[in-house]
Motif scaffolding. Structure first.
Motif, short mmCIF file in Angstrom:
data_model
loop_
_atom_site.label_atom_id
_atom_site.label_comp_id
_atom_site.label_asym_id
_atom_site.label_seq_id
_atom_site.Cartn_x
_atom_site.Cartn_y
_atom_site.Cartn_z
N ASP A 126 57.60 29.06 -60.32
CA ASP A 126 58.56 29.74 -59.45
C ASP A 126 58.07 29.48 -58.03
O ASP A 126 56.98 29.93 -57.66
CB ASP A 126 58.49 31.22 -59.86
N SER A 129 61.77 29.56 -53.29
CA SER A 129 62.45 30.86 -53.39
C SER A 129 62.74 31.56 -52.06
O SER A 129 62.36 32.71 -51.87
CB SER A 129 61.62 31.80 -54.29
N PRO A 130 63.41 30.88 -51.13
CA PRO A 130 63.70 31.54 -49.86
C PRO A 130 64.82 32.57 -50.00
O PRO A 130 65.58 32.54 -50.97
CB PRO A 130 64.18 30.38 -48.98
N ASN A 131 64.88 33.46 -49.03
CA ASN A 131 66.01 34.37 -48.95
C ASN A 131 67.10 33.66 -48.17
O ASN A 131 66.85 33.09 -47.11
CB ASN A 131 65.61 35.65 -48.24
N HIS A 166 63.76 30.83 -57.26
CA HIS A 166 64.26 32.20 -57.41
C HIS A 166 64.82 32.68 -56.06
O HIS A 166 64.21 33.49 -55.35
CB HIS A 166 63.11 33.09 -57.88
N GLY A 168 66.50 34.37 -52.97
CA GLY A 168 66.87 35.74 -52.60
C GLY A 168 68.32 35.73 -52.12
O GLY A 168 68.58 35.66 -50.93
N GLU A 265 68.46 35.77 -57.38
CA GLU A 265 68.40 37.16 -57.83
C GLU A 265 69.76 37.62 -58.39
O GLU A 265 69.82 38.40 -59.33
CB GLU A 265 67.97 38.06 -56.67
N TYR A 317 63.96 44.72 -56.15
CA TYR A 317 63.34 43.40 -56.35
C TYR A 317 62.55 43.37 -57.66
O TYR A 317 62.64 42.42 -58.44
CB TYR A 317 62.44 43.19 -55.13
N ASP A 321 62.92 41.13 -61.08
CA ASP A 321 61.84 40.27 -61.57
C ASP A 321 61.51 40.56 -63.03
O ASP A 321 61.16 39.63 -63.78
CB ASP A 321 60.59 40.41 -60.69
N PHE A 325 61.47 37.60 -65.75
CA PHE A 325 60.36 37.19 -66.61
C PHE A 325 60.74 37.32 -68.08
O PHE A 325 60.28 36.53 -68.91
CB PHE A 325 59.09 37.95 -66.25
N VAL A 341 53.81 32.45 -54.24
CA VAL A 341 54.41 33.43 -53.34
C VAL A 341 53.32 33.98 -52.42
O VAL A 341 52.16 34.13 -52.84
CB VAL A 341 55.04 34.60 -54.15
N GLN A 345 52.71 39.85 -51.31
CA GLN A 345 53.35 40.38 -52.51
C GLN A 345 52.37 40.62 -53.66
O GLN A 345 52.76 40.77 -54.81
CB GLN A 345 54.49 39.45 -52.95
N HIS A 348 53.13 43.74 -55.67
CA HIS A 348 54.33 43.52 -56.48
C HIS A 348 53.98 42.80 -57.78
O HIS A 348 54.42 43.20 -58.85
CB HIS A 348 55.34 42.71 -55.65
N1 ARG Z 1 62.59 35.56 -52.22
C1 ARG Z 1 61.27 36.10 -52.19
C2 ARG Z 1 60.77 36.13 -50.74
O1 ARG Z 1 61.25 35.38 -49.92
C3 ARG Z 1 60.30 35.31 -53.03
C4 ARG Z 1 60.63 35.29 -54.50
C5 ARG Z 1 59.44 34.90 -55.34
N2 ARG Z 1 59.69 34.89 -56.73
C6 ARG Z 1 59.83 35.99 -57.50
N3 ARG Z 1 60.11 35.83 -58.77
N4 ARG Z 1 59.65 37.17 -57.03
O2 ARG Z 1 59.87 36.89 -50.46
#
Ligand code: ARG
Length: 576
Positions: A126, A129-131, A166, A168, A265, A317, A321, A325, A341, A345, A348
């Motif tokens: 994974d 994974s940008p927002n 993944h 956002g 997401e 969030y 997740d 998973f 990541v 986090q 998390h």
């Molecule tokens: N989109 C999240 C961020 O920018 C990262 C996601 C990482 N992957 C996950 N499964 N939580 O912070």
């Protein structure tokens, strides 16, 4: 093909039971690359470990071990008679004859001697994974590059890899984006540069929420409507996702990065109610002040409960997740999950692991963290205006700067090749500057340094490759006829052959602690060994078996450089 340290370890395992005081059967027979190569290429500290439990003199034990090892004929083919050094290390020096036979074997092997991983895993990586609805910026670079590299290496050693971006694409930011879209959108600007316009309307709406409570309520209402499936808002959201993804895909294409899945997401949205129900039914989460909250027994998490469903009914969030998973384990059959990541986090991921365990998911979720990219001033890298640097601009600048370097160094390069070489050098420099650092340390983003043809840089490695290609162009022989074994006489030839054989050790080592920098350092050492060899040993002017041997060393070096750079996601040009 068995690596040299594995062959040596096997010999050690044969010798240990023959000692006057043999170790227990589970004693690890391990041989490692020597810390100090003056005494040998590989070493074992077995005698020191044994002496500690047996309370005997480690050097005497090392002497006894060395004598037993010297009787091993198979070992005699690989290593000169082992010697004792320091407080009781046993050292092995690989025979030049062995290396001479190994190099053609490496060249004949698709994997260049790298053994297949055992056991093989099905790994979900994974990463990136940008927002979305915001441009990708320099802060996304490390996850993107590290994740891509780890995926390449894992595949190369034989694991089954599933990469998943993944995104956002479903969060509170969309309340603001939708309000901004309705009130402030400029269709012409949106057509010209969609992402810039999305950012502009988001920022406008965001600023309004800070001064105007009614605007903030409005954003919340838009978000609630979106989550309830309101047709207009869902339409706007879809359009924002589409526009953002087009821009993301352009960046990934430039970087040569692909994903097997891009499940954002939002994909998990309709699974969240059932996840929450199960968490409650299994006693993992319970109602608390109108919200659904998971509490943990783990001492570290005891006072860090995790909100599964907020009082207003919105999920978090973490809830997404858990669903993510579950899908990866139950539907894809993953037996390892690597999440690249940022370090913030960490909590998390600890909570997630705790939740997963209690849901009966035994597959560990590995949080692969990394440090920050700093500007030349040693602070988090920003534009002059104080904003985060857009990745698109950064990649443009890399290519422009590389083009300038090329124009100066290689004015003869055919014009139609220049742009492609500038792209390869520029992007390679950015990738290598990142991957050659220990992932946990912060590093300074310095253009001059990363684009230099000297030192531990991509252009230096690419240039070593290019030199070899030019030798072959001049020789007129594309593929040298491989002699069954080389003649290695100069110390630089032996040193180069030894390095080539170590590719088999460097590649798997990357996955031990997720450290592409180990492979980068290996390639740097290989390029150094090649340059030393090239200075000391004429290739095309040599004759007979010396020439054939040297050409084969060159060819193998080129293959290893190109393959190794490829594992870092970096191309090697034919000319530069
Ligand atoms: N989109 C999240 C961020 O920018 C990262 C996601 C990482 N992957 C996950 N499964 N939580 O912070």
């Amino acid at each position: 093909m068995t690596t040299i340290p594995d062959l040596l370890s096997a010999a050690l395992a044969r010798a240990l039971p023959q000692l006057s005081q043999p170790p227990p059967a589970d004693f690890p027979a391990q041989v490692q690359a020597a810390a100090d190569t003056r005494f040998g290429d590989y070493q074992t500290n077995a005698a020191m470990l044994l002496a500690k439990t047996a309370r005997t003199n480690p050097r005497a034990l090392a002497e006894e071990l060395t004598a037993k090892l010297a009787e091993d004929d198979e070992l005699g083919e690989i290593s000169l008679p082992p010697t004792v050094a320091g407080p009781g290390f046993v050292n092995f020096t690989v025979r030049p004859e062995f290396l001479a036979a190994r190099v053609p074997e490496l060249l004949a092997d698709d994997r260049l001697g790298v053994p297949v991983a055992a056991p093989k895993h099905k790994v979900v990586i994974d990463f990136s994974s940008p927002n979305i609805a915001k441009p990708m910026h320099v802060g996304h670079l490390r996850s993107t590059l590290l994740g891509d590299c780890l995926g390449r290496v894992a595949r190369f050693v034989g694991h089954e890899v599933i990469s998943d971006n993944h995104l956002g694409d479903w969060g509170t930011q969309f309340g603001k984006v939708i309000r901004g879209w309705k009130l402030h959108r400029d269709p012409a600007a949106l057509a010209a540069d969609p992402l810039a316009e999305l950012v502009r309307i988001y920022q406008l709406a965001d600023a309004e929420t800070k001064t105007n409570p009614a605007a903030a309520d409005d954003c919340r209402a838009e978000l609630a409507k979106l989550q309830a499936g309101d047709e207009e808002n869902v339409g706007i959201w879809k359009e924002c996702v589409r526009l953002s993804r087009e821009e993301l895909d352009r960046i990934y294409a430039r970087l040569g990065i692909t994903f097997d899945h891009t499940l954002g997401e939002s994909f998990y949205n309709d699974r969240l109610a059932s996840v929450t129900e199960r968490l409650v039914a299994q006693g993992i989460a319970r109602e608390s002040e109108g919200a659904i909250v998971a509490f943990f027994d783990e001492p570290k998490l005891a006072d860090r409960p995790s909100i599964i469903r907020k009082r207003d009914g919105a999920y978090n969030y973490t809830t997404t997740d858990v669903a993510t998973f579950e899908l990866r384990v139950h539907e894809w059959g993953a037996d390892a999950m690597w999440c690249v990541v940022g370090a913030p986090q960490a909590l998390h991921f600890e909570q997630l692991n705790a939740l997963a365990r209690r849901l009966g998911i035994t597959v560990p979720i590995t949080h692969i963290q990394f440090g920050s990219i700093l500007g030349a001033d040693g602070r988090i890298m920003r534009t002059r205006e104080g904003e985060s640097v857009a990745l698109r601009d950064l990649l443009d600048e890399a290519e422009e700067r590389a083009a300038a370097v090329i124009a100066e160094r290689s004015p003869d390069l055919p014009p139609d090749e220049r742009a492609s070489v500038a792209r390869i050098i520029g992007l390679g420099a950015v990738k290598y500057a990142d991957l050659s650092q220990h992932r946990l340390t912060d590093y300074k983003f310095l253009w001059e340094k990363m684009l230099s043809f000297q030192g531990n840089t991509a252009p230096y490695l690419q240039n070593a490759y290019v030199r070899i290609r030019s030798i072959f162009r001049r020789s007129g022989e594309e593929a040298p006829a491989a002699p069954p074994a080389l003649t290695l006489s100069a110390p630089e030839e032996i040193a180069l052959a030894r390095r080539l054989a170590q590719f088999a050790e460097a590649v798997p080592a990357v996955l031990d602690d997720f450290r592409p920098n180990l492979l980068a350092n290996y390639l740097f050492e290989l390029a150094n060994a090649f340059h030393a060899f090239y200075e000391a040993c004429p290739v095309l002017k040599a004759e007979g078996t010396a020439r054939a041997s040297r050409l084969l060393l060159c060819e193998t070096t080129a293959r290893v450089l190109k393959t190794g750079l490829g594992l870092l996601g970096i191309e090697a040009p034919e000319r530069m």
